[in-house]
Design a protein around this motif. Structure first.
Motif, PDB file in Angstrom:
ATOM      1  N   ILE A  55       0.852  -1.189   0.000  1.00  0.00           N
ATOM      2  CA  ILE A  55       0.000   0.000   0.000  1.00  0.00           C
ATOM      3  C   ILE A  55       0.885   1.235   0.000  1.00  0.00           C
ATOM      4  O   ILE A  55       1.728   1.417   0.868  1.00  0.00           O
ATOM      5  CB  ILE A  55      -0.939  -0.010   1.213  1.00  0.00           C
ATOM      6  CG1 ILE A  55      -1.890  -1.194   1.075  1.00  0.00           C
ATOM      7  CG2 ILE A  55      -1.709   1.292   1.318  1.00  0.00           C
ATOM      8  CD1 ILE A  55      -2.692  -1.469   2.302  1.00  0.00           C
ATOM      9  N   PRO A  82      -1.291   7.687  -1.265  1.00  0.00           N
ATOM     10  CA  PRO A  82      -1.572   8.397  -0.028  1.00  0.00           C
ATOM     11  C   PRO A  82      -2.254   7.540   1.032  1.00  0.00           C
ATOM     12  O   PRO A  82      -2.879   8.070   1.919  1.00  0.00           O
ATOM     13  CB  PRO A  82      -2.529   9.493  -0.508  1.00  0.00           C
ATOM     14  CG  PRO A  82      -3.282   8.845  -1.630  1.00  0.00           C
ATOM     15  CD  PRO A  82      -2.350   7.852  -2.239  1.00  0.00           C
ATOM     16  N   PHE A  83      -2.108   6.233   0.937  1.00  0.00           N
ATOM     17  CA  PHE A  83      -2.848   5.392   1.878  1.00  0.00           C
ATOM     18  C   PHE A  83      -1.975   5.090   3.075  1.00  0.00           C
ATOM     19  O   PHE A  83      -1.521   3.988   3.284  1.00  0.00           O
ATOM     20  CB  PHE A  83      -3.313   4.113   1.189  1.00  0.00           C
ATOM     21  CG  PHE A  83      -3.842   4.380  -0.189  1.00  0.00           C
ATOM     22  CD1 PHE A  83      -4.906   5.258  -0.357  1.00  0.00           C
ATOM     23  CD2 PHE A  83      -3.277   3.782  -1.298  1.00  0.00           C
ATOM     24  CE1 PHE A  83      -5.392   5.523  -1.623  1.00  0.00           C
ATOM     25  CE2 PHE A  83      -3.761   4.054  -2.549  1.00  0.00           C
ATOM     26  CZ  PHE A  83      -4.823   4.920  -2.727  1.00  0.00           C
ATOM     27  N   ARG A  84      -1.756   6.111   3.848  1.00  0.00           N
ATOM     28  CA  ARG A  84      -0.856   5.979   4.984  1.00  0.00           C
ATOM     29  C   ARG A  84      -1.592   5.335   6.154  1.00  0.00           C
ATOM     30  O   ARG A  84      -2.776   5.565   6.362  1.00  0.00           O
ATOM     31  CB  ARG A  84      -0.382   7.375   5.355  1.00  0.00           C
ATOM     32  CG  ARG A  84       0.477   7.402   6.560  1.00  0.00           C
ATOM     33  CD  ARG A  84       1.040   8.791   6.693  1.00  0.00           C
ATOM     34  NE  ARG A  84       1.562   8.959   8.031  1.00  0.00           N
ATOM     35  CZ  ARG A  84       2.320   9.987   8.373  1.00  0.00           C
ATOM     36  NH1 ARG A  84       2.599  10.933   7.478  1.00  0.00           N
ATOM     37  NH2 ARG A  84       2.760  10.090   9.590  1.00  0.00           N
TER      38      ARG A  84
END
Lengths: 215, 785, 126
Positions: free
Chosen positions: C22, C25-27
């Motif tokens: 992942i 911007p999928f922090r």
């Protein structure tokens, strides 16, 4: 937000994927016309027949809300935002949008995972929706085509999905792409409606040696 | 797979996405895993949700209701502030948390998912039986006849709605009276409610034992606590009802207008006989004589169906449900009572059938049961299987009807028709089917120990493989599942087939040995017999044909696939069936001629040597078959039927070829489509068979390409010819059943359509015709648009 | 009827690829050991980290109370609880309905309570 006509594939190459909906690229079907899914709803605006639809992939968190808003409107099954996140965050490269100018008018959401027993990669089309006024323009077909190609690029051996028995336009769409109805699922949906499992084999994975058993 | 075993069926319906994704994840293995476990799966199935919940909480989960351990600290503002620090799309999540499980989460305040939303606090606490009594909203004594009739009719409606797949809680146990019948003082009501509770228990048992239900058919589990509150005593139900009936009838005699009370009596009596019939089905396994048991069941069903018109005529004498209310009757029902004990996303819109259509359902169900009783007449596999196939076609919708037939036929995989061992049944079946001399106990070869040993081994193998029994059981499943299970079954036939062929060749080998020993009689009996392999093959062909054609019924085939689907039975399968049956008839004929010949020799021999008595008997015996020689073609009808199928398949095959060549069939986009893969997948279950050998795509393509060479017009004409042939064959059938008449109409119409097309009708219009399967599941009427 | 049957050789060639990592911007912030001591995290994130896995009591706009283990949240406080119990009103002595996993949209949240030692005694745990 990047509203260009480009999709980015995983290798970082940029390729232009402009699919003009009035000229379907490689369709050799002479009489196939998808019909709107909900026929009693009038298109709410007049659209030019020659409008240009552009396609883009998922690249920005703000698009998640767009996925949600398009799909919530069109599908019968309820999904929470985390369901969208599951698909879109794990497989952003398998989520595509159709846009008319600034407006998002269609979306497809998929996943691709190894099959539990065979380890071959199995693609799954989780959601597909095109807004009502934009139906009958092969936008759905184009989105599915892009998704299939993206999954084939990533070595999918087969692609599956489920759809309602009564959803004739969707069945026609997938059938025109070579999907077959593999299985009937009784009372599959919450509303008690039957479904079909549809499948497209992207390559023949029948063992070579078994084909020698043929006559 | 584990998840689907542990979760109660209702959870299945949880959020669709989770289910869909989980299915995508797991269901592909269904064919592999579920089929292997198919019998044990159903056994696992009868765990109540209570038990499952215990299992789950024992697996490390904690009891949430014991919290807080420390005390609640308000963090509202801090929490929102902290969240605001997260970026769009950023998640703060527990290390053990995954998005996959988040999909199963119910979205609170979403009207489609959140059942608790908008719960009316006025309803708190939901009225229980006790509450209702305390509030005086239900009467426990001296109910009027109108009230009794209303409650009885409503309960029958709930019972029917339960059988149709609704959960027990949401239909039956919305009736408060069912919660505690012992506390009801009114005797008719108490007796009836007790009977309903016992009926539920008995029906559950029958369905569990039959094991042909799937989660999508029927919800076996419900509020087990409520059902368990009073012990089921099924044996006491009939006498109890009878006593109440009798005292009511006595009362009626003193009434000037006893009609209303008699309507109550009729309902009690109907319940008694229906209950008794179903209870006897449950007891079949322990019955000494299957004939007697089925006879009793039949008698009870008869009385019940005779009462039906009396009941249906008096529905309006009962209290009726209030317009706009969810309750099936004004008194005694609380539709929302179990909402809070339901699984989180249970189906909210329960439709309870109306009373007239519920009685209609019961009437049809009773006639299905009566029909099922006829299974007792089918003493051999061939006719039993035919009966099951027919029954499935006519009664496949109703889970209880399907289960009842299974129970009436077989109480375990080793016993049929009461206490007949399966092995004996199969032996007898082969004997009836094509009468191998070795199975005839009177034939001298039957006492050959070597022969007996081989037979014993073969039949034991048949039982252990369970293939034949399973074929019959499969007919009990719903139509969609039947296809999946048949795919698996076909594979099993192959191993049996190998064994049967070995048995046949052993018999031939023995024939040679006996011939060398000079035992002419034994040698002749053993020689050239393909009895066993023919028997197995025939059944395998049937399974193959049903599998293939069920795809039409389930609407699995796209129009562009029709061509190869109809091609296979036309080119091979139906022909195989015809030749298996013809061969069988020939074997029977030859045997008979031989027997005749043999007895002539014997008769001559014995009359010359004296002992007139014996010879007279012998002559009588042998005289019979000669007279009935025409009847020695027992498969005549079936062969004719298959000839008709052959022509219809041929007609459809060539019609599809013509339409395709004419550009009237929508073909899939060539970019992703691969006909060879589709073909291989559609015939996949046949690939493992050694006999019949699988037919490769290349071979199919050769045949098709060759067939498609003539002009479109010629092809239409060829198709028309096949339909005409089918018509001829079908018209030759005397006293045709409805199916034959329907096929005849299909053949005639398609013949006309093909001729019209051959003459160039609508030449310019390349529209795909409609394929209307409403007359027959396997063959459409082709309709030009 | 194995759907995706392959020969042994094919299986070796087509080993499953690792799951797609992942990316931004999928922090994700978790309470995993390697993150829990990350001093660079913002104070809000650290607070959320501390609360994850604890029991949360949420009052929602229609008055119901939801109690469950705090599994996940996003910027909009769309909270996922597991093993959630639903109470129709505030107060003691009610039978809860057990809901399993739920997602409470931030916009319906009225108040949030966490089950934790009172701040005064929290020093015991440090």
């Amino acid at each position: 937000m990047n509203k260009s006509l480009e999709t980015t594939n995983t290798s970082g190459d940029k390729k232009k994927t402009q699919i003009s909906d009035s000229k379907p690229s490689s369709i050799n079907v002479n009489s196939f016309t998808p019909t709107p899914i909900k026929e009693n709803i009038e298109p709410n605006e007049e659209l030019d027949d020659e409008i240009e639809i552009t396609y883009t992939d998922f690249h920005d968190e703000s698009q998640l809300k767009i996925v949600q808003s398009i799909i919530d409107k069109e599908l019968s099954e309820p999904y929470s935002i985390y369901t969208y996140r599951y698909f879109v965050y794990n497989w952003p490269e398998l989520c595509f949008f159709a846009c008319h100018g600034e407006r998002y008018v269609g979306v497809i959401v998929c996943k691709l995972e190894p099959h539990q027993t065979s380890w071959l990669l199995q693609g799954y089309i989780a959601m597909l929706a095109v807004e009502m006024p934009y139906r009958k323009r092969k936008i759905g077909t184009s989105l599915v085509q892009m998704a299939i190609e993206a999954m084939i690029d990533r070595s999918a051996a087969e692609i599956i999905l489920e759809t309602e028995l009564s959803n004739k336009p969707a069945l026609a769409l997938y059938e025109s792409l070579g999907f077959i109805r593999e299985k009937r699922l009784l009372r599959y949906y919450m509303n008690g409606v039957d479904a079909f499992r549809l499948k497209l084999w992207t390559r023949d994975v029948t063992p070579q040696d078994s084909s020698e058993d043929y006559v | 797979m584990n998840a689907s075993i542990l979760d109660p069926p209702d959870f299945q319906a949880a959020t669709a996405a989770a289910a869909a994704a989980a299915r995508a994840h797991t269901e592909q293995t269904d064919l592999d895993l579920a089929e292997q476990e198919q019998w044990s799966m159903s056994e696992c199935g009868f765990m109540d949700p209570e038990v499952q919940r215990t299992i789950r909480s024992a697996s490390g989960a904690e009891d949430i209701t014991q919290y807080p351990l420390h005390g609640w600290v308000d963090v509202t503002a801090e929490f929102h502030e902290a969240c605001a620090e997260l970026l769009p799309g950023e998640l703060a999540q527990d290390m053990l948390f995954g998005l996959f499980e988040a999909m199963s989460a119910i979205e609170i305040m979403d009207p489609k998912m959140d059942v608790g939303m908008g719960f009316d606090k006025q309803d708190l606490p939901p009225p229980s039986f006790e509450a209702a009594v305390a509030m005086g909203v239900i009467k426990l004594d001296e109910l009027t006849t109108a009230e009794l009739i209303g409650i009885f009719d409503a309960l029958f409606a709930c019972f029917v709605s339960w059988l149709e797949g609704n959960s027990m809680d949401q239909v039956l146990f919305t009736c408060l009276y069912l919660h505690a019948p012992a506390q009801i003082q009114d005797r008719p009501l108490r007796a009836f409610c007790t009977a309903v509770r016992n009926l539920i228990a008995v029906v559950k048992n029958i369905i569990v034992m039959a094991g042909v239900n799937e989660e999508e058919d029927f919800q076996l589990y419900g509020n087990s606590a409520l059902l368990a509150a009073e012990k089921a005593q099924p044996a006491s139900i009939a006498p109890m009802l009878k006593e109440v009936e009798d005292s009511l009838v006595r009362k009626c005699k003193q009434l000037s207008s006893p009609e209303d009370s008699m309507s109550v009596v009729h309902r009690l009596r109907f319940m008694r006989h229906l209950f008794q019939a179903i209870y006897q089905v449950e007891l079949m396994a322990g019955a000494d004589s299957a004939e007697e048991a089925i006879n009793d069941i039949y008698k009870n069903l008869n009385v019940a169906s005779e009462l039906m018109p009396l009941i249906r005529r008096t529905i309006d004498r009962g209290t009726q449900p209030v317009d706009g209310s969810e309750a099936p009757n004004p008194m005694g029902f609380s539709p929302r009572i179990h909402d809070r004990s339901q699984p989180p996303t249970f189906p909210r819109s329960i439709k309870i059938r109306d009373r007239p259509s519920s009685y209609q359902f019961l009437e049809e169900m009773i006639s299905r049961f009566k029909y099922a009783c006829k299974i007792i007449r089918h003493k051999d596999y061939y006719s039993a299987l035919n009966f099951f196939i027919e029954y499935s076609r006519k009664s496949g919708q109703c889970i209880l009807s399907r289960s009842v037939l299974q129970s009436l036929f077989s109480s375990s995989i080793r016993l049929v028709h009461g206490k007949q061992p399966m092995k004996q049944f199969l032996r007898h079946s082969v004997q009836i089917f094509n009468s191998p001399p070795v199975l005839n106990a009177k034939h001298p070869v039957a006492s050959d120990p070597k022969v007996q040993q081989h037979l014993e081994t073969f039949f034991r193998y048949c039982i252990n493989m369970n293939t034949f029994n399973q074929f019959i059981r499969i007919c009990g499943f719903n139509r969609a599942r039947q296809r999946d299970k048949l795919a698996r079954l076909i594979e099993n036939f192959d191993t049996i087939q190998v064994d049967a062929a070995r048995l046949d060749s052993l018999m031939n080998q023995l024939a040679n040995e006996r011939a060398l020993e000079g035992n002419e009689l034994h040698a002749t009996a053993l020689k050239h017999s393909t009895h066993f392999s023919t028997w197995v093959l025939y059944n395998c062909f049937r399974a193959m044909l049903i599998f293939l054609m069920s795809g039409f019924e389930l609407e699995l085939y796209a129009v562009h696939e029709f061509l190869y689907i109809y091609w296979y039975p036309y080119e091979f399968l139906v022909g195989f069936l015809v030749s298996a049956l013809t061969r069988t008839e020939n074997i029977l004929l030859a045997q008979e001629e031989y027997a005749e010949h043999q007895s002539k020799i014997q008769a001559n021999g014995s009359s010359s040597g004296g002992g007139g008595n014996n010879s007279g008997k012998n002559r009588n015996k042998t005289a019979k078959p000669r007279k009935n020689k025409k009847q020695q073609r027992p498969y005549r009808c079936e062969i004719v039927y298959y000839h008709a199928l052959l022509s219809l398949c041929g007609g459809m095959y060539k019609a599809m070829a013509a339409l395709t060549k004419d550009g009237r069939v929508r073909l899939p986009m060539s970019k992703f489509d691969n006909e060879e893969i589709r073909y291989n997948r559609r015939f996949l279950p046949f690939v493992t068979l050694t006999s019949p050998p699988p037919v490769s795509y290349a071979e199919f393509k050769n045949i098709r390409d060759h067939m498609m060479r003539p002009s479109v017009e010629e092809l239409y004409t060829l198709a028309a010819k096949h339909f005409d042939q089918a018509r001829n064959v079908l018209e030759s059938i005397q006293n045709p059943e409805q199916e034959i008449l329907d096929l005849l109409q299909i053949a005639r119409t398609n013949f006309v359509v093909m001729n019209v097309l051959a003459r160039g009708h609508q030449k310019g219009l390349k529209r795909q015709p409609d394929f209307d399967f409403s007359k027959h599941n396997y063959f459409p009427i082709i309709k030009l648009k | 009827m194995t759907d995706l049957s392959v020969t042994g050789s094919q299986m070796q060639v087509k080993a499953p690829p690792p799951p797609t990592p992942i990316s931004e911007p999928f922090r994700i912030t978790t309470n995993a050991p390697h993150q829990i001591n990350d001093e660079t995290l913002s104070p809000g994130r650290r607070r959320l980290q501390k609360w994850l896995g604890r029991v949360l009591r949420i009052k929602i706009s229609d008055g119901r109370i939801l109690v469950g283990f705090f599994n996940c949240t996003d910027r909009d406080a769309n909270i996922v609880l597991s093993m959630c119990a639903e109470y129709l009103v505030e107060g003691e002595g009610q039978e809860p309905r057990l809901l399993g996993n739920v997602m409470v949209p931030g916009k319906h949240i009225v108040s949030l309570n966490i089950d934790e030692p009172k701040p005064a005694s929290s020093s015991l745990f440090l």
